[in-house]
Enzyme design. Structure first.
Site, short mmCIF file in Angstrom:
data_model
loop_
_atom_site.label_atom_id
_atom_site.label_comp_id
_atom_site.label_asym_id
_atom_site.label_seq_id
_atom_site.Cartn_x
_atom_site.Cartn_y
_atom_site.Cartn_z
CG ASP A 17 5.95 3.65 0.49
OD1 ASP A 17 6.14 4.41 1.47
OD2 ASP A 17 4.61 3.38 0.11
CE1 TYR A 44 -3.66 2.78 0.49
CE2 TYR A 44 -2.42 3.25 2.63
CZ TYR A 44 -3.46 3.36 1.64
OH TYR A 44 -4.18 4.73 1.79
CE LYS A 86 1.41 5.10 8.21
NZ LYS A 86 1.44 4.19 7.11
C1 LIG Z 1 0.59 4.68 5.73
C2 LIG Z 1 1.27 4.51 4.33
C3 LIG Z 1 1.34 5.29 3.44
C4 LIG Z 1 0.27 6.36 3.28
O1 LIG Z 1 0.64 7.48 4.14
P1 LIG Z 1 -0.57 8.39 4.67
O2 LIG Z 1 0.10 9.26 5.59
O3 LIG Z 1 -1.66 7.69 5.33
O4 LIG Z 1 -0.93 9.01 3.52
C5 LIG Z 1 2.04 5.01 2.39
N1 LIG Z 1 2.89 3.94 2.15
C6 LIG Z 1 2.98 3.35 3.14
C7 LIG Z 1 3.99 2.03 3.22
C8 LIG Z 1 2.35 3.31 4.29
O5 LIG Z 1 2.41 2.30 5.55
#
Ligand SMILES: *Cc1c(COP(=O)(O)O)cnc(C)c1O
Length: 430
Positions: free
Chosen positions: A239, A144, A267
């Site tokens: 990511d 994701y 995060k």
């Molecule tokens: C949480 C997450 C996102 C999205 O971040 P948001 O701050 O919710 O937009 C993208 N990539 C990864 C791997 C994530 O865990």
């Protein structure tokens, strides 16, 4: 345990917001039942409207690695608050956060701050396309990357065909530029590059997956991703929105020893306030406006409160190095959960990387979305509610990671294992 106030709050919220929430996972769709409304949080604990206390393993879905209300973070945000909450002009604090990120993450020479992980991945793939002059992005099922249109795409009919929209509102045109492959499938990646190599701008992946539950990459898979992108002139994008500063101070790339071209963060770097970032070598990052031509902007980007929380969080992580302790706490939890499952005769396998872990209700190891999707999600829902009733707040889906924070104690972990033991026995009996 009464949750009447949460139920009333949810009934009201449903009349005001779609599904009663501002992000879908919060509505507990995967486990059924009403969500728990939070009143406050401190350290390792959440407190709901009805005054119930929960040991928190969600940590706001990743950011709260220091636990809630860490005194240094609270102090930094409070100090920033009194100096003005947003200027729309540069500050030295942004350079300080940028410097911390650059010093920590091996592949990043320059970084751009944004407001969320979604913004970070959206911008990174735009940069990959702008930099290479190509259109196609490769992603992997079960990873994701936020709610970016071109990443909300499901695999087409055969794995090596271009994608199909995964949400109403994502156009077929957008989906056509995304190729969805199987995680941990090096051969599939080879085949895709043989067929589409000249069109591929970038490959984006979670270097340790958290978003189908915790799944680690095979060495062969990661090395294929690195080699093929280099060979075909595409960018490798890690990511690390979840794994950055989580699995190690330098992120998964420092743990795995693989250097991506671009990295996305979020995060933890916001310490619980909205921050995202993307970065890489100066030669690539200088293609972003105003140094270069790839457009990307943000009214609140580099916001002083958010940046203050991020700086304070990273400095505690850098100076206090809680990682060995987080590892030990997670090991204790993993061992305890596995034993509890064995004793209850419940088939499971564990996905685990440092302070991220998932107890999969599946007898087979989970290595990709196909194996993840065979888990017993009904049992997971019973397990989840069994834990809630015993004051433990785990992810409300089988396909999420739980996070251990520096605020957890061994006593918290042991209480969690005991709660899990009872909850598992119930799911076995049902
Ligand atoms: C949480 C997450 C996102 C999205 O971040 P948001 O701050 O919710 O937009 C993208 N990539 C990864 C791997 C994530 O865990």
């Amino acid at each position: 345990m009464s949750r009447t106030k949460s139920q009333l709050a949810f009934a009201r919220a449903k009349t005001l917001m779609p599904g009663g929430v501002n992000s879908p996972a919060r509505a507990f769709g995967a486990v059924g039942g009403d969500p728990i409304f939070i009143d406050r949080a401190q350290g390792a604990y959440l407190y709901d409207l009805d005054g119930n206390r929960y040991i928190d393993y969600i940590g706001s879905w990743g950011p709260m690695i220091l636990g809630h209300g860490h005194p240094k973070v609270v102090e930094a945000v409070t100090r920033a608050l009194h100096r003005g909450t947003s200027y729309g002009a540069p500050t030295e604090a942004e350079s300080e956060l940028a410097e911390l990120v650059i010093e920590a993450v091996p592949s990043i020479e320059k970084v751009r701050l944004v407001n969320s992980g979604t913004e970070a991945t959206m911008s990174a793939i735009r940069l990959a396309r702008g930099y290479t002059g190509r259109d196609v992005i490769v992603k992997f099922a079960g990873n994701y990357h936020g709610h970016v249109d071109s990443l909300l795409v499901a695999a087409g009919s055969s794995a090596a065909t271009l994608g199909a929209p995964n949400s109403p509102g994502v156009t077929c045109g957008t989906a056509r530029d995304t190729l969805v492959l199987r995680y941990n499938d090096a051969a599939g990646l080879h085949a895709a590059f043989e067929r589409h190599g000249q069109e591929i701008a970038g490959v984006i992946l979670e270097p340790v997956v958290g978003n189908m539950g915790v799944v680690k990459p095979s060495e062969e898979f990661l090395s294929a991703a690195r080699t093929l992108t280099r060979q075909y002139g595409a960018l490798l994008i890690f990511d690390e929105v979840m794994t950055g500063f989580r699995v190690a101070y330098g992120g998964a790339q420092s743990l795995l020893g693989v250097t991506p071209d671009l990295t996305t963060l979020g995060k933890i770097i916001g310490g619980g306030l909205p921050v995202g970032a993307y970065g890489g070598p100066a030669a690539i990052m200088d293609h972003v406006l105003p140094a270069g031509k790839v457009f990307q902007a943000g009214t609140l980007s580099g916001n002083p409160l958010a940046v203050a929380a991020g700086i304070a969080t990273l400095k505690v992580l850098r100076d206090e190095n809680p990682y060995p302790r987080l590892h030990a706490l997670a090991a204790r939890l993993v061992g305890g959960l596995e034993q509890a499952a064995r004793d209850a005769d419940v088939a499971c396998s564990v996905g685990w990387c440092e302070s991220m872990l998932t107890l999969f209700f599946s007898s087979q190891p989970v290595t990709d979305w196909d194996t993840a999707s065979r888990c017993d999600t009904k049992r997971y829902a019973r397990y989840f509610w069994g834990l809630v009733e015993r004051g433990v707040y785990m992810p409300c889906s089988q396909f999420e990671a739980l996070f251990v924070s520096a605020a957890h104690t061994e006593a918290d972990i042991d209480a969690t294992i005991e709660a899990a033991r009872q909850a598992l026995a119930e799911t076995a009996a049902a």
